[in-house]
Design a protein around this motif. Sequence first.
Motif, short mmCIF file in Angstrom:
data_model
loop_
_atom_site.label_atom_id
_atom_site.label_comp_id
_atom_site.label_asym_id
_atom_site.label_seq_id
_atom_site.Cartn_x
_atom_site.Cartn_y
_atom_site.Cartn_z
N LYS A 37 0.81 -1.21 0.00
CA LYS A 37 0.00 0.00 0.00
C LYS A 37 0.85 1.27 0.00
O LYS A 37 0.54 2.23 -0.71
CB LYS A 37 -0.91 -0.03 1.24
N TYR A 38 1.91 1.31 0.79
CA TYR A 38 2.61 2.56 1.03
C TYR A 38 4.05 2.61 0.54
O TYR A 38 4.63 3.68 0.44
CB TYR A 38 2.60 2.89 2.53
N SER A 39 4.66 1.48 0.24
CA SER A 39 6.08 1.46 -0.09
C SER A 39 6.30 1.95 -1.52
O SER A 39 5.77 1.40 -2.50
CB SER A 39 6.64 0.05 0.05
N ASN A 40 7.13 2.99 -1.63
CA ASN A 40 7.48 3.51 -2.95
C ASN A 40 8.36 2.50 -3.69
O ASN A 40 8.24 2.34 -4.90
CB ASN A 40 8.20 4.85 -2.80
N LYS A 41 9.22 1.83 -2.97
CA LYS A 41 10.11 0.84 -3.57
C LYS A 41 9.30 -0.29 -4.22
O LYS A 41 9.60 -0.73 -5.33
CB LYS A 41 11.03 0.28 -2.49
N TYR A 42 8.25 -0.74 -3.54
CA TYR A 42 7.39 -1.79 -4.07
C TYR A 42 6.72 -1.32 -5.36
O TYR A 42 6.68 -2.04 -6.35
CB TYR A 42 6.34 -2.18 -3.03
N LYS A 43 6.22 -0.08 -5.34
CA LYS A 43 5.55 0.46 -6.52
C LYS A 43 6.52 0.59 -7.69
O LYS A 43 6.18 0.30 -8.84
CB LYS A 43 4.92 1.81 -6.20
N ILE A 44 7.74 1.01 -7.41
CA ILE A 44 8.75 1.13 -8.46
C ILE A 44 9.07 -0.24 -9.04
O ILE A 44 9.19 -0.40 -10.25
CB ILE A 44 10.02 1.82 -7.92
N ASN A 45 9.19 -1.24 -8.17
CA ASN A 45 9.46 -2.60 -8.65
C ASN A 45 8.32 -3.10 -9.54
O ASN A 45 8.57 -3.73 -10.58
CB ASN A 45 9.65 -3.56 -7.48
N GLN A 46 7.08 -2.81 -9.15
CA GLN A 46 5.94 -3.21 -9.97
C GLN A 46 6.01 -2.53 -11.34
O GLN A 46 5.79 -3.16 -12.38
CB GLN A 46 4.62 -2.82 -9.27
N TRP A 47 6.32 -1.24 -11.34
CA TRP A 47 6.41 -0.49 -12.59
C TRP A 47 7.51 -1.06 -13.47
O TRP A 47 7.33 -1.23 -14.68
CB TRP A 47 6.68 0.98 -12.28
N GLU A 48 8.67 -1.38 -12.88
CA GLU A 48 9.78 -1.94 -13.66
C GLU A 48 9.40 -3.29 -14.25
O GLU A 48 9.75 -3.58 -15.40
CB GLU A 48 11.02 -2.07 -12.78
N GLU A 49 8.69 -4.11 -13.49
CA GLU A 49 8.28 -5.41 -14.01
C GLU A 49 7.34 -5.24 -15.20
O GLU A 49 7.48 -5.93 -16.22
CB GLU A 49 7.60 -6.23 -12.91
N ARG A 50 6.38 -4.31 -15.09
CA ARG A 50 5.48 -4.06 -16.21
C ARG A 50 6.24 -3.57 -17.43
O ARG A 50 5.97 -3.98 -18.56
CB ARG A 50 4.41 -3.03 -15.81
N ARG A 51 7.21 -2.68 -17.19
CA ARG A 51 8.01 -2.14 -18.27
C ARG A 51 8.80 -3.25 -18.97
O ARG A 51 8.87 -3.32 -20.20
CB ARG A 51 8.96 -1.06 -17.74
N LYS A 52 9.41 -4.13 -18.17
CA LYS A 52 10.17 -5.24 -18.74
C LYS A 52 9.28 -6.14 -19.59
O LYS A 52 9.68 -6.59 -20.68
CB LYS A 52 10.83 -6.07 -17.64
N LYS A 53 8.06 -6.40 -19.09
CA LYS A 53 7.14 -7.24 -19.84
C LYS A 53 6.77 -6.61 -21.18
O LYS A 53 6.72 -7.29 -22.21
CB LYS A 53 5.87 -7.50 -19.03
N THR A 54 6.54 -5.30 -21.17
CA THR A 54 6.19 -4.64 -22.43
C THR A 54 7.37 -4.66 -23.40
O THR A 54 7.18 -4.87 -24.60
CB THR A 54 5.74 -3.18 -22.21
#
Length: 169
Positions: A37-54
């Motif tokens: 919910k609150y971790s910026n690091k977690y959100k960044i990791n999610q974004w990077e994973e989506r970016r890698k998939k694309t």
Amino acid sequence: MKGDKKNVGNKNRQKKEDDEKEQREKTFDKKKYRLKKYSNKYKINQWEERRKKTVLRDFHKELKRDQQNSTQASINSNNTSKDAQETSNSKKAYAFHKAKQKYQETKKEKERKKQETVRIKSEREEALKRYKEKKMQTFKVLSKKTKKGQPIMKGRIEMLLEKIQQSVT
């Protein structure tokens, strides 16, 4: 009676297993929830994973296109297929060169920023050193006392004179 005891034992055992399953399913991990919910690091990791998939998806699409182009070209003629392969290779080489150039530019930019921060830090430290030195000198002049504990006015008057001269010029 013996049959009843066996059934009760089986029911108890089955009830315990059901309770354990519910606990495993329903356990709420507050730490994980807060992390998501609150971790910026977690959100960044999610974004990077989506970016890698694309990026991978685009890469595989490009491979399919190249394969389709090469098969169509081979059907047309051998000469045209060679030209298509050369153009696809040149596109790949251009993309690689472009990516490499972008990487080098970002690397240079990071290095420049790092040098800038080091320079600013050293300037700040130097200014702080000069400030402390000046403050120490003024303290020494203002804290001089006679044997009886009276302040020596000579240093104070000289400081006032310097301030007046600086304000005039």
